[in-house]
Scaffold this motif. Structure first.
Motif, PDB file in Angstrom:
ATOM      1  N   ASP A 170       0.979  -1.071  -0.207  1.00 43.25           N
ATOM      2  CA  ASP A 170      -0.690   0.196   0.254  1.00 43.25           C
ATOM      3  C   ASP A 170       0.855   1.343  -0.318  1.00 43.25           C
ATOM      4  N   ALA A 171       2.268   1.339   1.044  1.00 37.03           N
ATOM      5  CA  ALA A 171       2.894   2.419   0.838  1.00 37.03           C
ATOM      6  C   ALA A 171       3.535   2.534  -0.652  1.00 37.03           C
ATOM      7  N   VAL A 172       4.135   1.595  -0.867  1.00 37.92           N
ATOM      8  CA  VAL A 172       4.338   1.524  -2.219  1.00 37.92           C
ATOM      9  C   VAL A 172       3.358   1.616  -3.619  1.00 37.92           C
ATOM     10  N   TYR A 173       2.628   1.574  -3.471  1.00 37.82           N
ATOM     11  CA  TYR A 173       0.945   2.154  -4.375  1.00 37.82           C
ATOM     12  C   TYR A 173       1.691   3.428  -3.966  1.00 37.82           C
ATOM     13  N   GLU A 174       1.363   3.694  -3.319  1.00 33.78           N
ATOM     14  CA  GLU A 174       0.961   5.135  -3.484  1.00 33.78           C
ATOM     15  C   GLU A 174       2.107   6.775  -3.530  1.00 33.78           C
ATOM     16  N   LYS A 175       3.664   5.740  -3.165  1.00 37.55           N
ATOM     17  CA  LYS A 175       4.351   6.102  -3.758  1.00 37.55           C
ATOM     18  C   LYS A 175       4.564   6.566  -5.590  1.00 37.55           C
ATOM     19  N   ALA A 176       4.409   5.580  -5.864  1.00 38.64           N
ATOM     20  CA  ALA A 176       4.181   4.733  -7.473  1.00 38.64           C
ATOM     21  C   ALA A 176       3.449   5.869  -7.973  1.00 38.64           C
ATOM     22  N   ARG A 177       2.524   5.890  -7.574  1.00 35.92           N
ATOM     23  CA  ARG A 177       0.870   6.825  -8.206  1.00 35.92           C
ATOM     24  C   ARG A 177       1.453   8.444  -7.923  1.00 35.92           C
ATOM     25  N   ALA A 178       2.480   9.165  -6.799  1.00 36.55           N
ATOM     26  CA  ALA A 178       2.282  10.254  -6.773  1.00 36.55           C
ATOM     27  C   ALA A 178       3.069  10.307  -7.610  1.00 36.55           C
ATOM     28  N   PHE A 179       4.608   9.423  -7.509  1.00 40.82           N
ATOM     29  CA  PHE A 179       5.218   9.997  -9.339  1.00 40.82           C
ATOM     30  C   PHE A 179       4.588  10.046 -10.210  1.00 40.82           C
ATOM     31  N   MET A 180       3.703   9.464 -10.653  1.00 45.01           N
ATOM     32  CA  MET A 180       2.863   8.936 -11.609  1.00 45.01           C
ATOM     33  C   MET A 180       2.109  10.067 -12.538  1.00 45.01           C
ATOM     34  N   ARG A 181       1.685  10.026 -10.965  1.00 44.05           N
ATOM     35  CA  ARG A 181       0.903  11.627 -10.910  1.00 44.05           C
ATOM     36  C   ARG A 181       1.423  12.907 -11.653  1.00 44.05           C
ATOM     37  N   ASP A 182       2.783  13.069 -10.893  1.00 43.44           N
ATOM     38  CA  ASP A 182       3.279  14.270 -10.661  1.00 43.44           C
ATOM     39  C   ASP A 182       4.681  14.355 -11.890  1.00 43.44           C
ATOM     40  N   ASN A 183       4.229  13.439 -12.885  1.00 46.07           N
ATOM     41  CA  ASN A 183       5.016  13.164 -14.313  1.00 46.07           C
ATOM     42  C   ASN A 183       4.371  12.889 -14.942  1.00 46.07           C
ATOM     43  N   PRO A 184       3.466  12.879 -15.730  1.00 46.08           N
ATOM     44  CA  PRO A 184       2.533  12.090 -15.886  1.00 46.08           C
ATOM     45  C   PRO A 184       2.763  11.898 -18.558  1.00 46.08           C
ATOM     46  N   ASP A 185       4.358  13.314 -18.211  1.00 45.74           N
ATOM     47  CA  ASP A 185       4.830  12.413 -19.733  1.00 45.74           C
ATOM     48  C   ASP A 185       5.678  11.359 -19.672  1.00 45.74           C
ATOM     49  N   GLU A 186       5.908  10.498 -18.190  1.00 51.32           N
ATOM     50  CA  GLU A 186       7.505   9.924 -18.647  1.00 51.32           C
ATOM     51  C   GLU A 186       6.339   8.396 -18.513  1.00 51.32           C
ATOM     52  N   SER A 187       6.919   7.816 -19.551  1.00 55.97           N
ATOM     53  CA  SER A 187       6.742   6.656 -20.222  1.00 55.97           C
ATOM     54  C   SER A 187       7.717   5.706 -19.701  1.00 55.97           C
ATOM     55  N   LEU A 188       7.540   4.572 -18.760  1.00 56.92           N
ATOM     56  CA  LEU A 188       8.094   3.928 -17.640  1.00 56.92           C
ATOM     57  C   LEU A 188       7.047   2.998 -17.365  1.00 56.92           C
ATOM     58  N   ASP A 189       8.042   1.919 -17.228  1.00 54.60           N
ATOM     59  CA  ASP A 189       7.746   0.828 -17.404  1.00 54.60           C
ATOM     60  C   ASP A 189       7.939  -0.095 -15.830  1.00 54.60           C
ATOM     61  N   VAL A 190       7.855  -0.713 -15.201  1.00 52.28           N
ATOM     62  CA  VAL A 190       8.349  -1.486 -13.684  1.00 52.28           C
ATOM     63  C   VAL A 190       9.666  -0.688 -13.309  1.00 52.28           C
ATOM     64  N   ILE A 191      10.112  -1.621 -14.562  1.00 51.19           N
ATOM     65  CA  ILE A 191      12.071  -1.690 -13.919  1.00 51.19           C
ATOM     66  C   ILE A 191      12.593   0.406 -13.750  1.00 51.19           C
ATOM     67  N   ARG A 192      12.271   0.706 -14.066  1.00 51.90           N
ATOM     68  CA  ARG A 192      12.328   2.462 -14.217  1.00 51.90           C
ATOM     69  C   ARG A 192      11.715   3.212 -13.314  1.00 51.90           C
ATOM     70  N   LEU A 193      10.526   2.367 -12.872  1.00 54.36           N
ATOM     71  CA  LEU A 193       9.612   3.090 -12.118  1.00 54.36           C
ATOM     72  C   LEU A 193       9.814   3.169 -10.203  1.00 54.36           C
ATOM     73  N   ALA A 194      10.945   1.521 -10.887  1.00 55.09           N
ATOM     74  CA  ALA A 194      11.057   1.347  -9.394  1.00 55.09           C
ATOM     75  C   ALA A 194      12.694   1.645  -8.667  1.00 55.09           C
ATOM     76  N   ASP A 195      13.440   2.103 -10.064  1.00 52.65           N
ATOM     77  CA  ASP A 195      13.900   3.070  -9.995  1.00 52.65           C
ATOM     78  C   ASP A 195      13.875   4.386  -9.377  1.00 52.65           C
ATOM     79  N   GLN A 196      12.586   5.213 -10.173  1.00 51.25           N
ATOM     80  CA  GLN A 196      12.756   6.349  -9.978  1.00 51.25           C
ATOM     81  C   GLN A 196      11.633   5.974  -8.508  1.00 51.25           C
TER      82      GLN A 196
END
Length: 118
Positions: free
Chosen positions: A29-55
């Motif tokens: 749940d904590a990881v989901y919130e963190k990932a969702r916030a990152f994707m919301r703040d960076n909507p133009d980035e094309s991410l896969d699971v590996i790049r998102l985990a790194d970010q």
């Protein structure tokens, strides 16, 4: 309740629901919130699971589990997916054309239903 092992940490626990222990679920749940916030703040980035985990500095396995659970959608593309989409669009087009031409007419007006066709 049955005893199963957690899909993430492999520790046994009793459950009737998901195959993830409560401790791992809390972490997810904590990881989901963190990932969702990152994707919301960076909507133009094309991410896969590996790049998102790194970010967001999280474990790839956690993000993959979130995808498997359906909390994130995959944007899959490729020739097979494009062919399937084209087939679906063609089927829908044929269906709409057949309905407009009178074949398979499903709509019956009140007058036709009440008094029949002229």
């Amino acid at each position: 309740m049955e005893m199963i092992t957690c899909d993430l940490c492999a520790k046994p626990f009793a459950t009737t629901g998901p195959k993830i222990c409560p401790r791992c679920m809390k972490r997810l749940d904590a990881v989901y919130e963190k990932a969702r916030a990152f994707m919301r703040d960076n909507p133009d980035e094309s991410l896969d699971v590996i790049r998102l985990a790194d970010q967001i500095s999280e474990d790839v396995r956690d993000l993959e589990m979130l995808v498997q659970m359906g909390r994130f959608d995959r944007d899959v593309s490729g020739p097979a997916v494009e062919d399937r989409r084209k087939k679906q669009l063609l089927e829908e087009l044929r269906k709409n054309l057949s309905e407009k031409s009178g074949e398979g007419k499903k709509y019956v007006s009140y007058g036709e239903e009440r008094y029949g066709k002229r």
